[in-house]
Scaffold this active site. Structure first.
Site, PDB file in Angstrom:
ATOM      1  N   SER A 500      28.928  35.346  32.097  1.00 28.26           N
ATOM      2  CA  SER A 500      29.685  36.537  32.473  1.00 28.26           C
ATOM      3  C   SER A 500      31.090  36.198  32.953  1.00 28.26           C
ATOM      4  O   SER A 500      31.990  37.036  32.876  1.00 28.26           O
ATOM      5  CB  SER A 500      28.941  37.325  33.559  1.00 28.26           C
ATOM      6  OG  SER A 500      28.860  36.578  34.749  1.00 28.26           O
ATOM      7  N   ASP A 501      31.300  34.983  33.456  1.00 24.26           N
ATOM      8  CA  ASP A 501      32.640  34.616  33.936  1.00 24.26           C
ATOM      9  C   ASP A 501      33.657  34.601  32.816  1.00 24.26           C
ATOM     10  O   ASP A 501      34.736  35.191  32.930  1.00 24.26           O
ATOM     11  CB  ASP A 501      32.585  33.252  34.629  1.00 24.26           C
ATOM     12  CG  ASP A 501      32.177  33.351  36.082  1.00 24.26           C
ATOM     13  OD1 ASP A 501      32.937  33.940  36.848  1.00 24.26           O
ATOM     14  OD2 ASP A 501      31.100  32.847  36.441  1.00 24.26           O
ATOM     15  N   ILE A 502      33.352  33.894  31.734  1.00 27.46           N
ATOM     16  CA  ILE A 502      34.316  33.859  30.638  1.00 27.46           C
ATOM     17  C   ILE A 502      34.415  35.236  29.982  1.00 27.46           C
ATOM     18  O   ILE A 502      35.478  35.626  29.487  1.00 27.46           O
ATOM     19  CB  ILE A 502      33.969  32.765  29.605  1.00 27.46           C
ATOM     20  CG1 ILE A 502      35.134  32.560  28.632  1.00 27.46           C
ATOM     21  CG2 ILE A 502      32.660  33.063  28.897  1.00 27.46           C
ATOM     22  CD1 ILE A 502      34.967  31.388  27.697  1.00 27.46           C
ATOM     23  N   GLY A 505      36.833  37.045  32.060  1.00 25.62           N
ATOM     24  CA  GLY A 505      38.159  36.471  31.904  1.00 25.62           C
ATOM     25  C   GLY A 505      38.834  36.886  30.614  1.00 25.62           C
ATOM     26  O   GLY A 505      40.014  37.271  30.617  1.00 25.62           O
TER      27      GLY A 505
END
Length: 624
Positions: A500-502, A505
């Site tokens: 989920s972070d990328i 981003g």
């Protein structure tokens, strides 16, 4: 100040979508939902997605008529952008390349390149060949696919971002997006770390690979994600559990080494609790807990309803893009069309999602000034500010680095002077942090009326969960992604890395580029409220909308290790910074890569002398 789920940021762009697979479909969705006019050409055997294709104009043709249809559309369409992919038959690719060559001065051509082993369905082959399955699942059982369509969504979002980078730089010609580099970039620094250290990471089970506790636990009525990896968080959780402090679990390393006993202890406690109590009470203590939601739970989520995330009365009516736009309506500026290389971006983000977003701008020549608190530097730096971890170098190359304690009035004054000459400001705090600093939108726009402000918080700036905090696994649990991943025994599983972070981003990158496009036309200062929770839901959007998808297959056919990735013929794109260190590249080629230079990530406060000179002379002598 106008507010809304803006669907006109890219109004005026005309895009012809000739892609065959779901990655191209998702790229087209981002454009169409942002107001671009997208026309998609499909043959009889191509799948149509309600989630990805609902706002596109569809032209149906046959395989035999496809060459004629493409030629006709290119001749009469006056397209700004043409999207295509390597699934196209070789004879059609040759014809298309010839046609595009004739209009190369007026049209941008964007091609998604897939490894030859990836079929037109894309998702599972990308996960296998991109190293995802090697990291997801029980190390003593078969590896797992991650549920939903995360790989193709990421490739699509990167394609949309690459297209906008080229378009805003007024490039007319050819852009190639490398799908393998996209999916390997998602591995939380694993590939760059291997290039630098030779370390190969393996599956560790249903938990974070280095932090404990960061795992899914059973409770009375389902499952909860429990996250308390920092010492003060763990001490608080121990008190809440009613346990005396265990001296053998006092440090991060000790908790990691003792994770089986520690997780057993937590599971005994959570099984007597309800998931709602764990989630809301944990968040009240500022612990990044998450409710492991099923798809039905996501559809009923009160936070999403209050943020008007669904297009209609029911989730099947459609999903909004994961941001809300605020327009500074009293400000309309002229001459905002300068090159990306003249942008100044103030980067208040840390960890992964925000730094990845801004690094893409830095790789394209924008001046990115990373602002860290001297008492609390970016947690990915590692143990020493002088020798950053390989993943930190990957995320923060080509940036300047300064330190400011924004709790102090004098330091805030310096920051606001920088704001006055900046184009973009981005943070990934929970909303209360910027408010506590006194750095509200109104204060920032008073310094720079044309500023684009992005807040990349876990749950967004509004709604009942606005002040809740979250790491990647929090959002993967909340979004339904974990509930779609597992071994068919009913236990949800976390991906082997924070997917989920990328996702947040790259959606942030696209949203900023769309905001820049809008600003060039209308001159408004803009604020973008991007919810990482909502960005994670985009990765399973088809499951939310269609409601008829079959379960994720249990056992992958292939499983590629990081070491194998680094030596195979079709491997990710790489760059080398000026200090000789290798890293994964930005996953597309727009200009000749031989003409680009890459500087290593800054040490903590490396460019503070430039800041002091700026305070004295109001000139920033960028030395990168």
């Amino acid at each position: 100040m106008e507010r809304g789920r803006d669907t006109i940021l890219l109004e005026g762009l005309r895009i012809l979508d000739l892609t065959y697979g779901p990655s191209g479909g998702y790229a087209g969705r981002l454009f169409a939902e942002s107001g671009a006019h997208v026309t998609k050409v499909v043959t009889g055997d191509q799948e149509i997605s309600t989630f990805k294709d609902s706002r596109k104009r569809m032209i149906r043709t046959t395989d035999n008529q496809l060459p004629e249809t493409i030629a006709e559309q290119l001749a009469v369409g006056h397209w700004d952008i043409v999207l295509w992919d390597s699934h196209m038959a070789l004879h059609l690719e040759s014809q298309l390349a010839s046609l595009l060559e004739k209009i190369s001065g007026s049209c941008l051509s964007v091609r998604i390149h897939f490894p030859s082993t990836v079929d037109v369905k894309e998702e599972h082959a990308l996960q296998e060949w991109g190293g995802w399955t090697s990291l997801t699942g029980d190390p003593h059982r078969s590896p797992l696919y991650i549920g939903g369509f995360p790989a193709t969504s990421l490739v699509g979002a990167h394609t949309a971002a690459a297209t906008m980078f080229a378009w805003l730089e007024q490039k007319k010609g050819f852009v190639q997006v490398d799908a393998l580099t996209v999916v390997v970039s998602a591995l939380e620094g694993v590939y760059t770390n291997y290039l630098e250290t030779g370390e190969v990471r393996e599956r560790v089970g249903n938990r974070h690979h280095t932090l404990t506790p960061m795992s899914i636990f059973p409770c009375q009525n389902g499952f909860s994600f429990i996250g308390a990896p920092v010492d003060e968080q763990w001490e608080l959780l121990e008190r809440w559990m009613g346990r005396a402090p265990n001296p053998n679990w006092a440090s991060v390393d000790e908790r990691q080494q003792s994770y089986p006993a520690l997780e057993h202890c937590i599971a005994d406690w959570t099984q007597g609790m309800e998931r709602e109590e764990l989630f809301h009470t944990g968040q009240a203590f500022r612990l990044p807990f998450g409710d492991v939601q099923t798809l039905e739970d996501v559809k009923r989520c009160p936070h999403l309803n209050m943020r008007h995330f669904w297009k209609g009365q029911h989730p099947s009516d459609g999903i909004q893009l994961p941001w809300i736009i605020y327009r500074h309506s009293s400000c309309k500026l002229e001459n905002r069309s300068h090159s990306l290389k003249r942008l100044r971006i103030l980067d208040l983000t840390s960890m992964w999602s925000g730094p990845y977003c801004t690094r893409l701008f830095a790789d394209h020549g924008a001046e990115v000034i990373k602002v860290e608190a001297p008492h609390r530097p970016d947690g990915i730096r590692g143990n020493s500010g002088e020798s950053p971890a390989p993943f930190f170098n990957e995320l923060n190359r080509n940036k300047c680095g300064i330190t400011l304690d924004l709790r102090q009035e004098e330091e805030r004054a310096k920051f606001l002077k920088l704001v006055a000459t900046s184009d973009i400001l981005i943070d990934n705090f929970s909303p209360r942090v910027m408010e506590n600093f006194g750095l509200t939108r109104e204060v920032l726009w008073a310094q720079q009326p044309g500023l684009i402000i992005m807040s990349l918080s876990a749950f967004g700036q509004t709604g009942p969960y606005r002040d809740y905090v979250g790491y990647g696994p929090t959002l993967e649990s909340m979004s339904g992604l974990a509930s779609l991943t597992g071994y068919r025994d009913g236990i949800p599983w976390l991906p082997g890395f924070s997917i989920s972070d990328i996702g947040a981003g790259i959606h942030g990158t696209f949203a900023l580029l769309a905001a820049l496009y809008f600003q060039r036309r209308f001159g408004n200062g803009l604020a973008v409220d991007l919810s990482q929770y909502e960005a994670a839901i985009q990765l399973i959007g088809d499951y939310i909308i269609e409601e008829t998808f079959s379960p994720t297959p249990l056992q992958p056919v292939g499983c590629t290790s990081i070491a194998e990735l680094a030596i195979q013929d079709q491997r990710p794109l790489e760059v080398k910074t000026s200090d000789g260190k290798r890293s994964i590249s930005t996953p597309w080629i727009i200009d000749n890569p031989e003409n680009q230079t890459y500087e290593p990530a800054p040490t903590l406060g490396q460019h503070n002398p430039l800041l002091e000179d700026y305070m004295a002379k109001r000139e920033w002598h960028h030395q990168l």
